[in-house]
Design a protein around this motif. Structure first.
Motif, PDB file in Angstrom:
ATOM      1  N   ALA A  56       0.739  -1.042  -0.090  1.00 56.39           N
ATOM      2  CA  ALA A  56      -0.038   0.028  -0.103  1.00 56.39           C
ATOM      3  C   ALA A  56       0.794   1.266  -0.210  1.00 56.39           C
ATOM      4  CB  ALA A  56      -0.824  -0.058   1.053  1.00 56.39           C
ATOM      5  N   GLY A  57       2.307   1.068   0.110  1.00 53.67           N
ATOM      6  CA  GLY A  57       3.181   2.255  -0.046  1.00 53.67           C
ATOM      7  C   GLY A  57       3.403   2.907   1.198  1.00 53.67           C
ATOM      8  N   LEU A  58       3.349   2.165   2.355  1.00 51.65           N
ATOM      9  CA  LEU A  58       3.583   2.690   3.596  1.00 51.65           C
ATOM     10  C   LEU A  58       5.231   2.626   3.871  1.00 51.65           C
ATOM     11  CD1 LEU A  58       2.534   4.009   6.335  1.00 51.65           C
ATOM     12  CD2 LEU A  58       2.770   1.548   7.107  1.00 51.65           C
ATOM     13  N   GLU A  59       5.923   3.778   4.010  1.00 53.74           N
ATOM     14  CA  GLU A  59       7.286   3.480   4.166  1.00 53.74           C
ATOM     15  C   GLU A  59       8.000   3.112   5.518  1.00 53.74           C
ATOM     16  OE1 GLU A  59       5.652   6.234   3.712  1.00 53.74           O
ATOM     17  OE2 GLU A  59       6.246   7.086   1.727  1.00 53.74           O
ATOM     18  N   SER A 112       2.937  -3.713  19.365  1.00 49.48           N
ATOM     19  CA  SER A 112       2.977  -4.097  18.023  1.00 49.48           C
ATOM     20  C   SER A 112       1.838  -3.866  17.385  1.00 49.48           C
ATOM     21  CB  SER A 112       3.461  -5.948  17.711  1.00 49.48           C
ATOM     22  OG  SER A 112       3.151  -6.233  16.506  1.00 49.48           O
ATOM     23  N   ASN A 113       0.801  -4.166  17.915  1.00 48.51           N
ATOM     24  CA  ASN A 113      -0.707  -3.789  17.599  1.00 48.51           C
ATOM     25  C   ASN A 113      -1.093  -2.356  17.176  1.00 48.51           C
ATOM     26  OD1 ASN A 113      -1.432  -6.616  17.212  1.00 48.51           O
ATOM     27  ND2 ASN A 113      -2.645  -6.782  19.228  1.00 48.51           N
ATOM     28  N   LEU A 114      -0.424  -1.523  18.418  1.00 50.60           N
ATOM     29  CA  LEU A 114      -0.524   0.064  18.099  1.00 50.60           C
ATOM     30  C   LEU A 114       0.099   0.501  16.990  1.00 50.60           C
ATOM     31  CD1 LEU A 114       0.089   1.165  21.922  1.00 50.60           C
ATOM     32  CD2 LEU A 114      -2.180   0.994  20.660  1.00 50.60           C
ATOM     33  N   CYS A 115       1.341  -0.173  16.664  1.00 46.22           N
ATOM     34  CA  CYS A 115       2.102   0.297  15.556  1.00 46.22           C
ATOM     35  C   CYS A 115       1.366  -0.157  14.297  1.00 46.22           C
ATOM     36  CB  CYS A 115       3.432  -0.501  15.211  1.00 46.22           C
ATOM     37  SG  CYS A 115       4.589   0.244  16.537  1.00 46.22           S
ATOM     38  N   MET A 116       0.631  -1.280  14.316  1.00 48.53           N
ATOM     39  CA  MET A 116      -0.012  -1.787  13.066  1.00 48.53           C
ATOM     40  C   MET A 116      -1.247  -0.876  12.931  1.00 48.53           C
ATOM     41  SD  MET A 116      -0.042  -4.078  10.575  1.00 48.53           S
ATOM     42  CE  MET A 116       1.013  -5.189  11.250  1.00 48.53           C
ATOM     43  N   MET A 117      -1.908  -0.576  14.052  1.00 50.33           N
ATOM     44  CA  MET A 117      -2.965   0.429  14.014  1.00 50.33           C
ATOM     45  C   MET A 117      -2.718   1.639  13.300  1.00 50.33           C
ATOM     46  SD  MET A 117      -5.444   2.120  17.187  1.00 50.33           S
ATOM     47  CE  MET A 117      -3.815   3.200  17.490  1.00 50.33           C
ATOM     48  N   PHE A 118      -1.617   2.219  13.699  1.00 49.54           N
ATOM     49  CA  PHE A 118      -0.884   3.528  13.215  1.00 49.54           C
ATOM     50  C   PHE A 118      -0.785   3.617  11.548  1.00 49.54           C
ATOM     51  CE2 PHE A 118      -0.004   4.518  17.576  1.00 49.54           C
ATOM     52  CZ  PHE A 118      -0.650   5.482  17.827  1.00 49.54           C
ATOM     53  N   GLY A 119      -0.160   2.227  11.150  1.00 50.71           N
ATOM     54  CA  GLY A 119       0.136   2.004   9.970  1.00 50.71           C
ATOM     55  C   GLY A 119      -1.065   1.969   9.209  1.00 50.71           C
ATOM     56  N   ILE A 120      -2.119   1.106   9.516  1.00 53.09           N
ATOM     57  CA  ILE A 120      -3.388   1.218   8.849  1.00 53.09           C
ATOM     58  C   ILE A 120      -4.048   2.604   8.558  1.00 53.09           C
ATOM     59  CG2 ILE A 120      -5.687   0.164   8.941  1.00 53.09           C
ATOM     60  CD1 ILE A 120      -4.479  -2.235  10.152  1.00 53.09           C
ATOM     61  N   GLY A 121      -3.868   3.529   9.765  1.00 50.76           N
ATOM     62  CA  GLY A 121      -4.304   4.644   9.935  1.00 50.76           C
ATOM     63  C   GLY A 121      -3.772   5.600   8.657  1.00 50.76           C
ATOM     64  N   THR A 122      -2.445   5.302   8.501  1.00 49.79           N
ATOM     65  CA  THR A 122      -1.736   6.061   7.729  1.00 49.79           C
ATOM     66  C   THR A 122      -2.359   6.083   6.102  1.00 49.79           C
ATOM     67  OG1 THR A 122       0.019   6.362   9.033  1.00 49.79           O
ATOM     68  CG2 THR A 122       0.416   6.539   6.762  1.00 49.79           C
ATOM     69  N   VAL A 123      -2.474   4.577   6.077  1.00 47.22           N
ATOM     70  CA  VAL A 123      -2.794   3.934   4.646  1.00 47.22           C
ATOM     71  C   VAL A 123      -4.382   4.400   4.361  1.00 47.22           C
ATOM     72  CG1 VAL A 123      -3.597   2.040   3.240  1.00 47.22           C
ATOM     73  CG2 VAL A 123      -1.584   1.999   4.476  1.00 47.22           C
ATOM     74  N   ARG A 157      -5.700   7.199   5.300  1.00 48.13           N
ATOM     75  CA  ARG A 157      -5.631   8.807   5.156  1.00 48.13           C
ATOM     76  C   ARG A 157      -5.173   9.255   3.567  1.00 48.13           C
ATOM     77  NH1 ARG A 157      -4.123   8.812  10.514  1.00 48.13           N
ATOM     78  NH2 ARG A 157      -1.762   8.955  10.063  1.00 48.13           N
ATOM     79  N   ARG A 158      -4.219   8.186   3.298  1.00 44.32           N
ATOM     80  CA  ARG A 158      -3.681   8.419   1.865  1.00 44.32           C
ATOM     81  C   ARG A 158      -4.581   7.976   0.777  1.00 44.32           C
ATOM     82  NH1 ARG A 158       2.519   5.980   2.202  1.00 44.32           N
ATOM     83  NH2 ARG A 158       3.407   7.547   3.537  1.00 44.32           N
ATOM     84  N   LEU A 159      -5.534   6.812   1.350  1.00 42.55           N
ATOM     85  CA  LEU A 159      -6.568   6.596   0.322  1.00 42.55           C
ATOM     86  C   LEU A 159      -7.783   7.669   0.149  1.00 42.55           C
ATOM     87  CD1 LEU A 159      -6.938   2.809   1.316  1.00 42.55           C
ATOM     88  CD2 LEU A 159      -5.957   3.762  -0.869  1.00 42.55           C
ATOM     89  N   GLU A 160      -7.898   8.229   1.320  1.00 45.42           N
ATOM     90  CA  GLU A 160      -9.001   9.260   1.253  1.00 45.42           C
ATOM     91  C   GLU A 160      -8.479  10.598   0.519  1.00 45.42           C
ATOM     92  OE1 GLU A 160     -11.207   8.502   5.574  1.00 45.42           O
ATOM     93  OE2 GLU A 160      -9.470   9.630   5.639  1.00 45.42           O
ATOM     94  N   MET A 161      -7.191  10.947   0.622  1.00 51.44           N
ATOM     95  CA  MET A 161      -6.691  11.928  -0.129  1.00 51.44           C
ATOM     96  C   MET A 161      -6.793  11.744  -1.698  1.00 51.44           C
ATOM     97  SD  MET A 161      -3.181  13.095   1.838  1.00 51.44           S
ATOM     98  CE  MET A 161      -2.672  13.951   0.696  1.00 51.44           C
ATOM     99  N   HIS A 162      -6.573  10.502  -2.053  1.00 47.89           N
ATOM    100  CA  HIS A 162      -6.714  10.177  -3.544  1.00 47.89           C
ATOM    101  C   HIS A 162      -8.102   9.741  -4.049  1.00 47.89           C
ATOM    102  CE1 HIS A 162      -2.093   9.863  -2.739  1.00 47.89           C
ATOM    103  NE2 HIS A 162      -2.096  10.081  -4.099  1.00 47.89           N
ATOM    104  N   PHE A 163      -8.836   9.300  -2.972  1.00 44.15           N
ATOM    105  CA  PHE A 163     -10.080   8.899  -3.365  1.00 44.15           C
ATOM    106  C   PHE A 163     -11.009   9.451  -2.388  1.00 44.15           C
ATOM    107  CE2 PHE A 163      -7.188   5.412  -4.574  1.00 44.15           C
ATOM    108  CZ  PHE A 163      -7.370   5.508  -5.966  1.00 44.15           C
ATOM    109  N   PRO A 164     -11.381  10.757  -2.343  1.00 40.83           N
ATOM    110  CA  PRO A 164     -12.081  11.383  -1.276  1.00 40.83           C
ATOM    111  C   PRO A 164     -13.457  11.019  -1.498  1.00 40.83           C
ATOM    112  CG  PRO A 164     -11.598  12.838  -3.469  1.00 40.83           C
ATOM    113  CD  PRO A 164     -10.870  11.670  -3.223  1.00 40.83           C
ATOM    114  N   GLU A 165     -13.972  10.337  -2.508  1.00 36.65           N
ATOM    115  CA  GLU A 165     -15.570   9.988  -2.453  1.00 36.65           C
ATOM    116  C   GLU A 165     -15.754   8.573  -2.375  1.00 36.65           C
ATOM    117  OE1 GLU A 165     -17.812  12.287  -2.938  1.00 36.65           O
ATOM    118  OE2 GLU A 165     -16.392  13.832  -2.862  1.00 36.65           O
ATOM    119  N   ASP A 166     -14.637   7.930  -1.719  1.00 37.34           N
ATOM    120  CA  ASP A 166     -14.747   6.519  -1.297  1.00 37.34           C
ATOM    121  C   ASP A 166     -14.736   5.635  -2.695  1.00 37.34           C
ATOM    122  OD1 ASP A 166     -14.366   5.931   1.188  1.00 37.34           O
ATOM    123  OD2 ASP A 166     -16.656   5.453   1.753  1.00 37.34           O
TER     124      ASP A 166
END
Length: 199
Positions: free
Chosen positions: A119-122, A166-177, A179-188
């Motif tokens: 998904a492109g998460l660095e 570990s689960n907290l890190c995964m949660m933040f990673g999913i949150g980042t993905v 937000r990026r999807l919402e920026m590129h596809f604002p209408e879902d």
């Protein structure tokens, strides 16, 4: 789609909090709370399993992030029922049960870490590193290398705390993905992404 990401984030947050709290209790009270922890762990395992199963059922044909929830949910529920109904006997098997749960969680997080990479998460490698560590620790606990109950419980507590982080890190990673999807596809519009492309 937004609701799916929100549910996944909440699940990771819940399991992280539970894991960290259980870990702290085991580290601080490694012997006196064995029976209490046994029953409490059974209840929490069932609750977490039900959450995973319900999310899978209500998210059918949705993205890869919920693909493994049914299997994990069933395993957690079965483990929880076994822990509660055999509380007297299960004390000696707590390391095995916790080891299996951590191992399964580590494997699932390994898969999700690679999905985050696609998904492109660095910082996907951080999630991957935690997942590898949790998987290895799960195997170590499973093998029960310690004789003393207190030492074993303290080690399990530390592993649970790491699992929560570990689960907290995964949660933040999913949150980042998300937000990026919402920026590129604002209408879902990204709900139509082919699931096979995300494997």
């Amino acid at each position: 789609m937004k609701q799916i990401f929100r549910d996944i984030r909440n699940n990771f947050l819940l399991t992280a909090i539970v894991s960290i709290l259980l870990g702290l209790v085991l580290v601080l009270f490694p012997v006196k709370t064995s029976f209490f922890i046994c029953n409490l762990a059974g209840i929490l395992l069932i609750l977490c399993g039900i959450v995973d199963i319900l999310r899978y059922v209500t998210s059918k044909n949705e993205p890869f992030l919920v693909r493994y929830d049914l299997v994990v949910g069933v395993i957690l529920c079965l483990a929880g029922v076994f822990v509660i109904t055999q509380s007297d006997l299960i004390i000696s098997f707590i390391p095995t049960i916790v080891g299996i749960v951590l191992f399964v969680n580590g494997i699932v997080n390994l898969k999700k870490a690679f999905h985050l990479k696609k998904a492109g998460l660095e910082r996907w490698w951080i999630d991957l590193s935690f997942a590898v560590v949790i998987t290895i620790l799960g195997v170590i606990i499973w093998l029960r290398p310690f004789d003393a109950v207190a030492t074993t419980n303290i080690f399990i507590g530390i592993c649970l705390i790491l699992n929560g982080i570990s689960n907290l890190c995964m949660m933040f990673g999913i949150g980042t993905v998300k937000r990026r999807l919402e920026m590129h596809f604002p209408e879902d519009d990204f709900v139509d992404v082919d699931e096979d492309e995300l494997r």
